[in-house]
Design an enzyme around this catalytic site. Structure first.
Site, PDB file in Angstrom:
ATOM      1  N   HIS A 131       0.805  -1.215   0.000  1.00  0.00           N
ATOM      2  CA  HIS A 131       0.000   0.000   0.000  1.00  0.00           C
ATOM      3  C   HIS A 131       0.842   1.271   0.000  1.00  0.00           C
ATOM      4  O   HIS A 131       0.437   2.290   0.554  1.00  0.00           O
ATOM      5  CB  HIS A 131      -0.983   0.009   1.174  1.00  0.00           C
ATOM      6  CG  HIS A 131      -2.136   0.968   0.985  1.00  0.00           C
ATOM      7  ND1 HIS A 131      -2.863   1.034  -0.171  1.00  0.00           N
ATOM      8  CD2 HIS A 131      -2.669   1.907   1.817  1.00  0.00           C
ATOM      9  CE1 HIS A 131      -3.797   1.965  -0.045  1.00  0.00           C
ATOM     10  NE2 HIS A 131      -3.700   2.518   1.145  1.00  0.00           N
ATOM     11  N   HIS A 239       0.205   2.686   7.482  1.00  0.00           N
ATOM     12  CA  HIS A 239      -0.009   3.073   6.095  1.00  0.00           C
ATOM     13  C   HIS A 239       1.314   3.318   5.364  1.00  0.00           C
ATOM     14  O   HIS A 239       2.319   3.696   5.980  1.00  0.00           O
ATOM     15  CB  HIS A 239      -0.862   4.341   6.030  1.00  0.00           C
ATOM     16  CG  HIS A 239      -2.222   4.124   5.459  1.00  0.00           C
ATOM     17  ND1 HIS A 239      -3.223   3.461   6.130  1.00  0.00           N
ATOM     18  CD2 HIS A 239      -2.755   4.461   4.256  1.00  0.00           C
ATOM     19  CE1 HIS A 239      -4.317   3.422   5.377  1.00  0.00           C
ATOM     20  NE2 HIS A 239      -4.047   4.013   4.237  1.00  0.00           N
ATOM     21  N   SER A 291      -1.597   5.428  10.711  1.00  0.00           N
ATOM     22  CA  SER A 291      -0.757   6.319   9.918  1.00  0.00           C
ATOM     23  C   SER A 291       0.672   6.303  10.438  1.00  0.00           C
ATOM     24  O   SER A 291       0.893   6.269  11.649  1.00  0.00           O
ATOM     25  CB  SER A 291      -1.289   7.758   9.977  1.00  0.00           C
ATOM     26  OG  SER A 291      -0.387   8.658   9.355  1.00  0.00           O
ATOM     27  N   GLU A 450      -9.235  -2.237   2.996  1.00  0.00           N
ATOM     28  CA  GLU A 450      -8.411  -1.671   4.062  1.00  0.00           C
ATOM     29  C   GLU A 450      -9.211  -1.757   5.363  1.00  0.00           C
ATOM     30  O   GLU A 450     -10.200  -1.056   5.533  1.00  0.00           O
ATOM     31  CB  GLU A 450      -8.045  -0.227   3.753  1.00  0.00           C
ATOM     32  CG  GLU A 450      -7.379  -0.051   2.398  1.00  0.00           C
ATOM     33  CD  GLU A 450      -6.843   1.346   2.181  1.00  0.00           C
ATOM     34  OE1 GLU A 450      -6.264   1.904   3.127  1.00  0.00           O
ATOM     35  OE2 GLU A 450      -7.002   1.876   1.066  1.00  0.00           O
ATOM     36  N   TYR A 486     -12.379   0.792   1.892  1.00  0.00           N
ATOM     37  CA  TYR A 486     -12.148   0.590   3.323  1.00  0.00           C
ATOM     38  C   TYR A 486     -13.174  -0.341   3.950  1.00  0.00           C
ATOM     39  O   TYR A 486     -14.219  -0.642   3.360  1.00  0.00           O
ATOM     40  CB  TYR A 486     -12.157   1.937   4.044  1.00  0.00           C
ATOM     41  CG  TYR A 486     -10.846   2.680   3.926  1.00  0.00           C
ATOM     42  CD1 TYR A 486     -10.018   2.862   5.025  1.00  0.00           C
ATOM     43  CD2 TYR A 486     -10.428   3.199   2.709  1.00  0.00           C
ATOM     44  CE1 TYR A 486      -8.809   3.534   4.920  1.00  0.00           C
ATOM     45  CE2 TYR A 486      -9.224   3.874   2.588  1.00  0.00           C
ATOM     46  CZ  TYR A 486      -8.421   4.033   3.705  1.00  0.00           C
ATOM     47  OH  TYR A 486      -7.227   4.689   3.591  1.00  0.00           O
ATOM     48  N   ASP A 617      18.809   1.633  -4.974  1.00  0.00           N
ATOM     49  CA  ASP A 617      19.416   1.924  -3.677  1.00  0.00           C
ATOM     50  C   ASP A 617      18.847   3.187  -3.048  1.00  0.00           C
ATOM     51  O   ASP A 617      18.488   4.148  -3.739  1.00  0.00           O
ATOM     52  CB  ASP A 617      20.934   2.062  -3.833  1.00  0.00           C
ATOM     53  CG  ASP A 617      21.620   0.716  -3.940  1.00  0.00           C
ATOM     54  OD1 ASP A 617      21.760   0.056  -2.907  1.00  0.00           O
ATOM     55  OD2 ASP A 617      21.993   0.318  -5.064  1.00  0.00           O
ATOM     56  N   THR A 620      20.573   6.700  -3.858  1.00  0.00           N
ATOM     57  CA  THR A 620      20.494   7.318  -5.174  1.00  0.00           C
ATOM     58  C   THR A 620      19.098   7.858  -5.459  1.00  0.00           C
ATOM     59  O   THR A 620      18.114   7.474  -4.820  1.00  0.00           O
ATOM     60  CB  THR A 620      20.846   6.317  -6.283  1.00  0.00           C
ATOM     61  OG1 THR A 620      19.845   5.286  -6.314  1.00  0.00           O
ATOM     62  CG2 THR A 620      22.218   5.700  -6.054  1.00  0.00           C
TER      63      THR A 620
END
Length: 677
Positions: A131, A239, A291, A450, A486, A617, A620
């Protein structure tokens, strides 16, 4: 990282090494005395979608379109089969993406069927999403989820399907005898309840289970061979929104970093070398109201830097999981079983035993509430909408008239202030899969929505009661196999916060899922057959309409050539500094470079140039920018790690240019050298 790479051989870091050694010494002591009960396989696939001009999935913002890559998306597959009956097997796949849509799942199963017959099917393949909200969208066949991506994006769809399929096939090739162990613990500083008012509406008995209004449960399933851990799946609810709606770089967000931390930084995995070595999947659970933004503002908590927060929240999940691996875990025993049933969530009658008021009730056609448009704390919507029942009077007036005309609609959807009747419009699926997987003493309940933490608690208790297991033996695997918004408790639904407004099938959705999950669990417990239910082919679809044109052609900036360096790096950087190079480039959507890279950071060695990092990576970043009509630039940055070896380095960019006639030609460019240290 390609031929000659030394990245996969870098020393593992101290904290992760301690966890791996502790687990290894523990398992080595018992390996000789334990019979290996399972065949285990692991595989990683690259599922990175279009890195340029592809609408992003999660925040539903039309202006949020990809402009490059911070970290590549991965699919991590695990196969578990009974040692003495290998036909009894299951594939569990965790994918760095926003959701798993039914169209993607069907395509994966079709490809597996062409190559492996009936070995893999809808019953024994569990696909789940992390997600993350920092990835390309446009891979659904339902209109609602393609609106902000300018329709269907075939290249992003293909990247997901191909990468997921490859991860399963690589796990198939990796099958070997081994053991499973499970550990459980708590993590309390990687989530916060973003819908506290709705949570407080739940009964006191439910709220007592979550005294801090978060689900701190972290569950680890470890895969061991020859006395050594070779992979893990971790489930924790938070989340994938550490990166805010302002971000336009592809990233696995906090769970993607947690996996990278363990695989790459600790175990030294080279993603492009073939053998994964160690695979760590960080999967979702019931994260609807959880959250990672601890200050309850986009991109905040514990710092004001969203990329730092992504790393911190990911590292906390990794640390908690590694602690479980190094501590006390329990051997998994028992057989493999898997069941799936499709349910028409728009028309399911729920018996009085689960409604709480002694009367039967029914779900109904999907509708989005005005509070859905208000958004959540992670990504607020337009200010004209507000969360909460009664806070959107215009839509409240319309809904009042609808409810007066249809008492049945009022009983099923009120107090929702209806914004869009997406079910009647055919914009979302209504026939949804519920899957139950048994891995010995651990059960995974795949839900295509969700789920809130209290909703997850009720589902675990319901399923455990039918199985004769403890609720802690059941994991709610959210974001599984399809997606339809949800899933809140009826009490939370009445608050009509964002999560309630996005609970599309009405107030009785969670009891309907409890009822149908209990039915499947009872079948598993008794050994009876499970009814498949209605065909998902009955789902209405918006088709694969694409409103955005593809790449027409590329041209380098005036007077330049593809791959030419427009801005060179400085001559010297300290560790912690950031090297930056700008190249004349082309549109990256010409070739996704799956299992490859748009950039390489290389160090000079006695044997030539050695790749130390690429666009997968954390250190970067690859930024693409359009210049005029057909010209492009690629900006590559490398933030030099504290443990980087002193020496001479360079940055290489790989791209592909499309001619007016459609021919695509690869090119590359190389910066001048610079020193580190």
């Amino acid at each position: 990282m390609g031929s000659g790479s030394a990245v996969g051989r870098r020393p593992v870091l101290r904290g992760g090494l301690a966890a791996l050694l502790a687990a290894s010494s523990r398992t080595a002591a018992r390996a000789e005395s334990e019979r290996e009960h399972y065949l285990l396989g692991r595989g990683i696939g690259d599922v990175t979608g279009q890195p340029a001009e592809n609408g992003m999935m999660g925040y539903a913002r039309l202006a949020q379109r990809t402009t490059g890559i911070h970290q590549r998306q991965r699919a991590r597959a695990f196969l578990v089969a009974e040692h003495d009956a290998p036909e009894r097997r299951v594939a569990v796949v965790t994918v760095d993406t926003g959701m798993i849509f039914g169209a993607v799942r069907r395509a994966v199963l079709e490809r597996l069927a062409r190559r492996h017959g009936n070995r893999y099917g809808e019953h024994n393949v569990l696909l789940t999403a992390t997600h993350t909200h920092a990835v390309p969208g446009g891979f659904s066949c339902h209109t609602l989820y393609n609106v902000t991506t300018l329709g269907f994006q075939p290249a992003t769809f293909e990247a997901l399907v191909a990468g997921i399929t490859e991860s399963i096939e690589r796990a198939e090739a990796d099958l070997a005898p081994g053991h499973l162990r499970v550990g459980r613990g708590e993590l309390t500083d990687a989530s916060v309840n973003r819908s506290r008012a709705a949570f407080e509406r739940n009964p006191a008995a439910d709220k007592r289970h979550f005294p801090s209004a978060v689900d701190p449960t972290t569950v680890l399933l470890s895969f061991e061979r020859g006395g050594h851990p070779v992979g893990v799946i971790n489930w924790f609810a938070t989340h994938g929104t550490s990166l805010s709606p302002d971000n336009t770089l592809i990233s696995g967000d906090n769970k993607g970093y947690a996996a990278y931390r363990w695989e790459r930084e600790v175990a030294g995995v080279d993603y492009r070398a073939g053998d994964p070595g160690f695979v760590a999947a960080f999967a979702q659970s019931n994260a609807a109201d959880m959250s990672p933004n601890l200050e309850l503002r986009p991109g905040t908590g514990p710092t004001e830097d969203e990329f730092a927060n992504t790393r911190i929240i990911g590292d906390r999940q990794y640390t908690a999981a590694a602690r479980l691996l190094a501590g006390n875990t329990t051997a998994v025993r028992g057989g493999i079983d898997c069941r799936i049933s499709y349910v028409d969530m728009s028309s399911t009658t729920v018996t009085p035993e689960l409604t709480g008021d002694g009367s039967p009730h029914r779900t109904c056609a999907a509708a989005l509430g005005a509070s859905f448009a208000a958004g959540a704390e992670d990504g607020p919507g337009p200010s004209i909408f507000e969360e909460g029942a009664g806070n959107n009077p215009f839509f409240g007036t319309i809904s009042g008239a609808l409810y007066q005309a249809s008492p049945r609609l009022r009983e099923r959807q009120a107090p929702k202030e209806i914004l869009l009747p997406v079910g009647a419009m055919g914009w979302v699926p209504r026939i949804l899969p519920i899957q139950l997987v048994r891995l010995g003493s651990l059960y995974l309940l795949g839900i295509p929505q969700e789920v809130s933490i209290v909703g997850g608690l009720r589902l675990r208790r319901t399923v455990a009661a039918e199985l004769g297991a403890a609720p802690t033996d059941v994991v709610v695997a959210g974001y599984a196999n399809d997606y339809a918004g949800y899933l809140t408790t009826p009490e939370e639904y009445d608050q009509q916060a964002y999560e309630g407004g996005h609970t599309m099938f009405g107030r009785w959705s969670l009891p309907a899922y409890q009822q149908e999950s209990a039915r499947i669990a009872a079948d598993m417990a008794s050994g009876g057959e499970t009814a498949r239910g209605p065909s998902p082919a009955g789902n209405p679809r918006g088709g694969r309409v694409r409103l955005q044109p593809g790449v027409v052609f590329d041209s380098p900036p005036l007077g330049r050539e593809f791959g030419e360096v427009l801005e060179q790096p400085e001559g010297h950087y300290p560790r912690g500094g950031t090297a930056r190079v700008v190249f004349a480039s082309a549109h990256p959507n010409n070739d996704p470079h799956r299992d490859g890279s748009y950039l390489l950071v290389q160090r000079r060695s006695a044997h030539g140039w050695v790749t130390v990092a690429d666009d997968g990576d954390w250190s970067t970043a690859y930024h693409w920018d359009r210049r005029g009509v057909a010209a492009s630039t690629a900006t590559v940055t490398w933030t030099i790690p504290a443990d980087a070896t002193e020496g001479e380095y360079r940055i290489v960019h790989h791209g592909d240019a499309k001619a007016v006639g459609g021919e695509i030609t690869p090119f590359s460019g190389t910066s001048r050298t610079f020193r580190v240290g």
